[in-house]
Design an enzyme around this catalytic site. Sequence first.
Site, PDB file in Angstrom:
ATOM      1  N   HIS A  94       0.847  -1.195   0.000  1.00 31.74           N
ATOM      2  CA  HIS A  94       0.000   0.000   0.000  1.00 31.74           C
ATOM      3  C   HIS A  94       0.882   1.244   0.000  1.00 31.74           C
ATOM      4  O   HIS A  94       1.982   1.227   0.554  1.00 31.74           O
ATOM      5  CB  HIS A  94      -0.906  -0.016   1.247  1.00 31.74           C
ATOM      6  CG  HIS A  94      -1.905   1.100   1.218  1.00 31.74           C
ATOM      7  ND1 HIS A  94      -1.599   2.364   1.662  1.00 31.74           N
ATOM      8  CD2 HIS A  94      -3.181   1.158   0.759  1.00 31.74           C
ATOM      9  CE1 HIS A  94      -2.661   3.144   1.479  1.00 31.74           C
ATOM     10  NE2 HIS A  94      -3.626   2.438   0.937  1.00 31.74           N
ATOM     11  N   GLY A 170      -7.253   9.412   0.185  1.00 33.28           N
ATOM     12  CA  GLY A 170      -7.609  10.192   1.374  1.00 33.28           C
ATOM     13  C   GLY A 170      -7.722  11.686   1.123  1.00 33.28           C
ATOM     14  O   GLY A 170      -7.790  12.483   2.050  1.00 33.28           O
ATOM     15  N   SER A 210     -10.094   7.681  -2.801  1.00 30.16           N
ATOM     16  CA  SER A 210     -11.304   8.478  -2.614  1.00 30.16           C
ATOM     17  C   SER A 210     -12.536   7.915  -3.328  1.00 30.16           C
ATOM     18  O   SER A 210     -13.371   8.673  -3.829  1.00 30.16           O
ATOM     19  CB  SER A 210     -11.059   9.937  -3.017  1.00 30.16           C
ATOM     20  OG  SER A 210     -10.046  10.507  -2.207  1.00 30.16           O
TER      21      SER A 210
HETATM   22  P1  PGA Z   1      -9.320   6.363   0.528  1.00 29.05           P
HETATM   23  O1  PGA Z   1      -8.137   5.281   0.705  1.00 29.05           O
HETATM   24  O2  PGA Z   1     -10.485   5.617  -0.068  1.00 29.05           O
HETATM   25  O3  PGA Z   1      -9.593   6.875   1.914  1.00 29.05           O
HETATM   26  O4  PGA Z   1      -8.808   7.401  -0.401  1.00 29.05           O
HETATM   27  C1  PGA Z   1      -7.917   4.294  -0.256  1.00 29.05           C
HETATM   28  C2  PGA Z   1      -6.753   3.415   0.164  1.00 29.05           C
HETATM   29  O5  PGA Z   1      -5.778   3.927   0.720  1.00 29.05           O
HETATM   30  O6  PGA Z   1      -6.783   2.194  -0.060  1.00 29.05           O
END
Ligand code: PGA
Length: 247
Positions: A94, A170, A210
């Site tokens: 990740h 995020g 997101s």
């Molecule tokens: P997010 O995170 O949906 O909050 O953008 C996705 C991820 O890091 O897998």
Amino acid sequence: MGRKFFVGGNWKMNGTKESIDKIVDFLTKGPLDPNTEVVVGVSPCYLEYVRSKLPQTIGVAAQNCYKADSGAFTGEICPAMIKDCGCEWVILGHSERRNVFGETDQLIGEKVGFALKQGLKVVPCIGEQLEEREAGKTTEVCFRQLKAIADNVSDWSKVVIAYEPVWAIGTGKTASPEQAQEVHAAIRNWLAENVSAEVAESTRILYGGSVSAGNCRELAACPDIDGSLVGGASLKPDFVQIINATQ
Ligand code: PGA
């Protein structure tokens, strides 16, 4: 055979037994599209708790693991521990592992290889940073990360790739369906050229960054997007709508 739609929830470093109970509640009530494979990624200390609470139709993943089966690696967990907690998945590479904790392409590749050999299914993540996209290096970066992973994959049926542009994670700034589809098609083409046409055709490629109840349907409608890896929204009841994005 078509690629089964796949939605992963990445809870990151969030959750208490109390908040997990609420997530278990909305996931159990659903209703969830039976044509979607669902896996949630949880903190190691809650693997067994979550596994014992969720229906067996929902998979449980660790968010990381090391590449050895035991030993002096303080703070790490190994694939055998994940399996011993009743779970069969791990998310590896990740962007937060890469960029906050400094994991290299090589280490991530080795972890993917080891986890597969130990019998786990793996969601390896790749994706470019904003500066890399702006410098026109999106596919160069993704292919470099993908090669380090692919070199270690023995059985592609146990792998679900997640493409997560770092600038979209995020931030509330989702890649547009066109931007995401373009990279997904490039990844699939890379698999066709460097692994095989069969693997390119059968491997699921998820979009992450997101993803929300509001944008999941148009992303899911793209031909090379086979699902999503969801961070923030996977902690909320909206996650059910994201799971059902192709209904
Ligand atoms: P997010 O995170 O949906 O909050 O953008 C996705 C991820 O890091 O897998």
